[in-house]
Scaffold this motif. Structure first.
Motif, PDB file in Angstrom:
ATOM      1  N   LEU A 181       0.826  -1.203   0.000  1.00  0.00           N
ATOM      2  CA  LEU A 181       0.000   0.000   0.000  1.00  0.00           C
ATOM      3  C   LEU A 181       0.866   1.261   0.000  1.00  0.00           C
ATOM      4  CD1 LEU A 181      -2.910  -0.784   2.480  1.00  0.00           C
ATOM      5  CD2 LEU A 181      -3.176   0.084   0.158  1.00  0.00           C
ATOM      6  N   ARG A 182       1.884   1.270   0.850  1.00  0.00           N
ATOM      7  CA  ARG A 182       2.768   2.435   0.902  1.00  0.00           C
ATOM      8  C   ARG A 182       3.400   2.697  -0.453  1.00  0.00           C
ATOM      9  NH1 ARG A 182       8.429   1.942   3.888  1.00  0.00           N
ATOM     10  NH2 ARG A 182       8.639   0.607   2.044  1.00  0.00           N
ATOM     11  N   THR A 183       3.857   1.625  -1.113  1.00  0.00           N
ATOM     12  CA  THR A 183       4.482   1.766  -2.428  1.00  0.00           C
ATOM     13  C   THR A 183       3.506   2.308  -3.456  1.00  0.00           C
ATOM     14  OG1 THR A 183       6.016  -0.042  -1.950  1.00  0.00           O
ATOM     15  CG2 THR A 183       5.671   0.517  -4.273  1.00  0.00           C
ATOM     16  N   LEU A 184       2.282   1.772  -3.464  1.00  0.00           N
ATOM     17  CA  LEU A 184       1.271   2.209  -4.419  1.00  0.00           C
ATOM     18  C   LEU A 184       0.873   3.664  -4.189  1.00  0.00           C
ATOM     19  CD1 LEU A 184      -1.046  -0.947  -4.443  1.00  0.00           C
ATOM     20  CD2 LEU A 184       0.392  -0.160  -6.326  1.00  0.00           C
ATOM     21  N   LEU A 185       0.690   4.032  -2.936  1.00  0.00           N
ATOM     22  CA  LEU A 185       0.280   5.397  -2.614  1.00  0.00           C
ATOM     23  C   LEU A 185       1.352   6.407  -3.014  1.00  0.00           C
ATOM     24  CD1 LEU A 185      -1.287   4.745   0.916  1.00  0.00           C
ATOM     25  CD2 LEU A 185      -2.519   5.180  -1.216  1.00  0.00           C
ATOM     26  N   ARG A 186       2.604   6.052  -2.773  1.00  0.00           N
ATOM     27  CA  ARG A 186       3.697   6.945  -3.158  1.00  0.00           C
ATOM     28  C   ARG A 186       3.816   7.049  -4.677  1.00  0.00           C
ATOM     29  NH1 ARG A 186       8.791   5.382   0.825  1.00  0.00           N
ATOM     30  NH2 ARG A 186       8.145   6.597   2.643  1.00  0.00           N
ATOM     31  N   ALA A 187       3.761   5.891  -5.345  1.00  0.00           N
ATOM     32  CA  ALA A 187       3.948   5.880  -6.797  1.00  0.00           C
ATOM     33  C   ALA A 187       2.869   6.679  -7.509  1.00  0.00           C
ATOM     34  CB  ALA A 187       3.970   4.437  -7.303  1.00  0.00           C
ATOM     35  N   ALA A 188       1.637   6.616  -6.998  1.00  0.00           N
ATOM     36  CA  ALA A 188       0.518   7.326  -7.632  1.00  0.00           C
ATOM     37  C   ALA A 188       0.388   8.765  -7.142  1.00  0.00           C
ATOM     38  CB  ALA A 188      -0.786   6.578  -7.379  1.00  0.00           C
ATOM     39  N   ASN A 189       1.240   9.165  -6.184  1.00  0.00           N
ATOM     40  CA  ASN A 189       1.178  10.516  -5.616  1.00  0.00           C
ATOM     41  C   ASN A 189      -0.215  10.818  -5.066  1.00  0.00           C
ATOM     42  OD1 ASN A 189       2.246  13.019  -4.874  1.00  0.00           O
ATOM     43  ND2 ASN A 189       1.651  13.981  -6.802  1.00  0.00           N
ATOM     44  N   VAL A 190      -0.749   9.862  -4.301  1.00  0.00           N
ATOM     45  CA  VAL A 190      -2.090   9.993  -3.743  1.00  0.00           C
ATOM     46  C   VAL A 190      -2.119  11.104  -2.694  1.00  0.00           C
ATOM     47  CG1 VAL A 190      -3.847   8.825  -2.338  1.00  0.00           C
ATOM     48  CG2 VAL A 190      -2.710   7.601  -4.204  1.00  0.00           C
ATOM     49  N   LYS A 191      -3.097  11.986  -2.816  1.00  0.00           N
ATOM     50  CA  LYS A 191      -3.265  13.086  -1.877  1.00  0.00           C
ATOM     51  C   LYS A 191      -4.389  12.843  -0.880  1.00  0.00           C
ATOM     52  CE  LYS A 191       0.005  15.486  -3.740  1.00  0.00           C
ATOM     53  NZ  LYS A 191       1.317  15.577  -3.031  1.00  0.00           N
ATOM     54  N   ILE A 192      -5.360  12.025  -1.276  1.00  0.00           N
ATOM     55  CA  ILE A 192      -6.474  11.685  -0.387  1.00  0.00           C
ATOM     56  C   ILE A 192      -6.687  10.181  -0.443  1.00  0.00           C
ATOM     57  CG2 ILE A 192      -8.917  11.999   0.155  1.00  0.00           C
ATOM     58  CD1 ILE A 192      -8.823  14.668  -1.324  1.00  0.00           C
ATOM     59  N   LEU A 193      -6.642   9.526   0.706  1.00  0.00           N
ATOM     60  CA  LEU A 193      -6.975   8.106   0.790  1.00  0.00           C
ATOM     61  C   LEU A 193      -8.294   7.972   1.547  1.00  0.00           C
ATOM     62  CD1 LEU A 193      -6.348   5.069   0.486  1.00  0.00           C
ATOM     63  CD2 LEU A 193      -5.183   5.208   2.713  1.00  0.00           C
ATOM     64  N   HIS A 194      -9.250   7.319   0.894  1.00  0.00           N
ATOM     65  CA  HIS A 194     -10.556   7.086   1.521  1.00  0.00           C
ATOM     66  C   HIS A 194     -10.722   5.581   1.678  1.00  0.00           C
ATOM     67  CE1 HIS A 194     -15.052   8.359   1.803  1.00  0.00           C
ATOM     68  NE2 HIS A 194     -14.808   7.277   2.517  1.00  0.00           N
ATOM     69  N   THR A 195     -10.825   5.134   2.939  1.00  0.00           N
ATOM     70  CA  THR A 195     -10.952   3.709   3.225  1.00  0.00           C
ATOM     71  C   THR A 195     -12.339   3.405   3.776  1.00  0.00           C
ATOM     72  OG1 THR A 195     -10.140   3.936   5.501  1.00  0.00           O
ATOM     73  CG2 THR A 195      -8.494   3.591   3.766  1.00  0.00           C
ATOM     74  N   ALA A 196     -12.751   2.141   3.636  1.00  0.00           N
ATOM     75  CA  ALA A 196     -14.053   1.715   4.167  1.00  0.00           C
ATOM     76  C   ALA A 196     -13.955   0.256   4.593  1.00  0.00           C
ATOM     77  CB  ALA A 196     -15.149   1.883   3.121  1.00  0.00           C
ATOM     78  N   GLY A 197     -14.378  -0.025   5.817  1.00  0.00           N
ATOM     79  CA  GLY A 197     -14.289  -1.378   6.351  1.00  0.00           C
ATOM     80  C   GLY A 197     -13.125  -1.507   7.310  1.00  0.00           C
ATOM     81  N   ALA A 198     -13.253  -2.366   8.307  1.00  0.00           N
ATOM     82  CA  ALA A 198     -12.279  -2.439   9.398  1.00  0.00           C
ATOM     83  C   ALA A 198     -10.854  -2.687   8.910  1.00  0.00           C
ATOM     84  CB  ALA A 198     -12.695  -3.526  10.391  1.00  0.00           C
ATOM     85  N   ARG A 199     -10.650  -3.711   8.082  1.00  0.00           N
ATOM     86  CA  ARG A 199      -9.277  -4.024   7.661  1.00  0.00           C
ATOM     87  C   ARG A 199      -8.709  -2.947   6.754  1.00  0.00           C
ATOM     88  NH1 ARG A 199      -9.421  -9.747   5.112  1.00  0.00           N
ATOM     89  NH2 ARG A 199     -11.436  -8.985   4.417  1.00  0.00           N
ATOM     90  N   ALA A 200      -9.519  -2.439   5.821  1.00  0.00           N
ATOM     91  CA  ALA A 200      -9.036  -1.372   4.945  1.00  0.00           C
ATOM     92  C   ALA A 200      -8.728  -0.121   5.758  1.00  0.00           C
ATOM     93  CB  ALA A 200     -10.069  -1.066   3.866  1.00  0.00           C
ATOM     94  N   ASN A 201      -9.551   0.174   6.763  1.00  0.00           N
ATOM     95  CA  ASN A 201      -9.305   1.345   7.607  1.00  0.00           C
ATOM     96  C   ASN A 201      -7.972   1.232   8.328  1.00  0.00           C
ATOM     97  OD1 ASN A 201     -11.755   2.475   6.862  1.00  0.00           O
ATOM     98  ND2 ASN A 201     -12.824   1.862   8.721  1.00  0.00           N
ATOM     99  N   VAL A 202      -7.719   0.081   8.930  1.00  0.00           N
ATOM    100  CA  VAL A 202      -6.501  -0.098   9.722  1.00  0.00           C
ATOM    101  C   VAL A 202      -5.262  -0.096   8.835  1.00  0.00           C
ATOM    102  CG1 VAL A 202      -5.226  -1.725  11.166  1.00  0.00           C
ATOM    103  CG2 VAL A 202      -7.657  -1.284  11.616  1.00  0.00           C
ATOM    104  N   TYR A 203      -5.239  -0.962   7.831  1.00  0.00           N
ATOM    105  CA  TYR A 203      -4.066  -1.057   6.965  1.00  0.00           C
ATOM    106  C   TYR A 203      -3.867   0.232   6.168  1.00  0.00           C
ATOM    107  CZ  TYR A 203      -3.452  -6.031   7.945  1.00  0.00           C
ATOM    108  OH  TYR A 203      -3.204  -7.232   8.565  1.00  0.00           O
ATOM    109  N   GLY A 204      -4.962   0.827   5.720  1.00  0.00           N
ATOM    110  CA  GLY A 204      -4.856   2.052   4.941  1.00  0.00           C
ATOM    111  C   GLY A 204      -4.298   3.210   5.748  1.00  0.00           C
ATOM    112  N   ARG A 205      -4.740   3.361   7.000  1.00  0.00           N
ATOM    113  CA  ARG A 205      -4.251   4.457   7.841  1.00  0.00           C
ATOM    114  C   ARG A 205      -2.750   4.346   8.087  1.00  0.00           C
ATOM    115  NH1 ARG A 205      -9.020   3.386  12.207  1.00  0.00           N
ATOM    116  NH2 ARG A 205     -10.767   4.342  11.078  1.00  0.00           N
ATOM    117  N   VAL A 206      -2.292   3.137   8.408  1.00  0.00           N
ATOM    118  CA  VAL A 206      -0.867   2.940   8.685  1.00  0.00           C
ATOM    119  C   VAL A 206      -0.036   3.195   7.439  1.00  0.00           C
ATOM    120  CG1 VAL A 206       0.885   1.271   9.396  1.00  0.00           C
ATOM    121  CG2 VAL A 206      -1.345   1.303  10.542  1.00  0.00           C
ATOM    122  N   ALA A 207      -0.461   2.626   6.300  1.00  0.00           N
ATOM    123  CA  ALA A 207       0.285   2.807   5.054  1.00  0.00           C
ATOM    124  C   ALA A 207       0.300   4.267   4.634  1.00  0.00           C
ATOM    125  CB  ALA A 207      -0.319   1.942   3.957  1.00  0.00           C
TER     126      ALA A 207
END
Length: 236
Positions: free
Chosen positions: A82-108
């Protein structure tokens, strides 16, 4: 055309990360959100926890899709991907939904230094159909990573009360945003009449509908138990 586009500013990259790869209310929410964003101002990417029906729908509709494997309960490699993908795409806003996506997404997102992180809570973890141990792990991880989210969205007043009282999230970072629906078209009544006719249902005959996954939390059992009494009261 917006001022941002006229000024030559690149669209803001938004990544949408849902916790399941099937198709349900949460996935419908993500589709509607992506469709509703102004393409001149935002460029949307979707992240899926496995290559399932939802990923296939997204590809058919032309959305970029990256798969981040979350099929196992503990997946530290997913944070790195996730960290690699977010950096490569230059993501400015990450919107997560669901317990696992919320947890892993926030950390990444914290590791990738994504400026804005938004999490949506559609369903109470207390209602998850999992073992008590797994539920407690979900709750602990959700609470531990909650400070990494700029905003936590809920879709109902009941969910808002639960997030504030049982999850312990600060009120200033919890926002109620109800699910939106397209307004019915002018000929909706006519098409409904045609459907009734095709099913042999009279125009004035009462009809009960139930839409949802066949799961305990959706409560179809209560409708089934009530049907005998309904038929007695309304024989037609």
């Amino acid at each position: 055309m917006s001022e941002m586009t006229r000024a030559g500013t690149a669209p803001i990259v938004v990544a949408l990360f849902n916790a399941t790869g099937d198709v349900g209310g949460g996935e419908r929410f993500m589709l509607d959100l992506a469709d509703g964003l102004d393409p001149l101002r935002y460029r949307v990417r979707h992240l899926c926890p496995w290559d399932g029906p939802f990923a296939q729908i997204l590809r058919k509709r032309g959305w970029p899709v990256d798969v981040v494997n979350l099929t196992s309960l503990l997946a530290p490699q997913a944070i790195l991907r996730l960290r690699t993908l977010l950096r490569a795409a230059n993501v400015k806003i990450l919107h997560t939904a669901g317990a696992r996506a919320n947890v892993y997404g926030r950390v990444a997102a914290a590791l990738a230094r994504v400026p804005v992180v938004v999490s949506t809570v559609h369903t109470s973890i207390y209602g998850y159909e999992v073992s008590t141990l797994r539920r407690m792990l979900y709750l602990w991880a959700d609470k531990a990573t909650a400070p990494l989210a700029d905003q936590v969205l809920v879709t109902s007043e009941a969910m808002q009360r639960e997030v504030l009282s049982r999850y312990g999230f600060p009120a200033e970072r919890v926002t109620l945003v109800r699910n939106g629906l397209d307004a019915p078209s002018a000929d909706a009544g006519a098409s409904g009449g045609n459907l009734r006719a095709s099913l042999g249902i009279a125009r004035d005959q009462p009809v009960i509908g139930c839409v949802g996954r066949m799961a305990e939390q959706k409560g179809q059992i209560h409708l089934l138990r009530a049907l005998p009494e309904l038929v007695k009261a309304f024989p037609d």
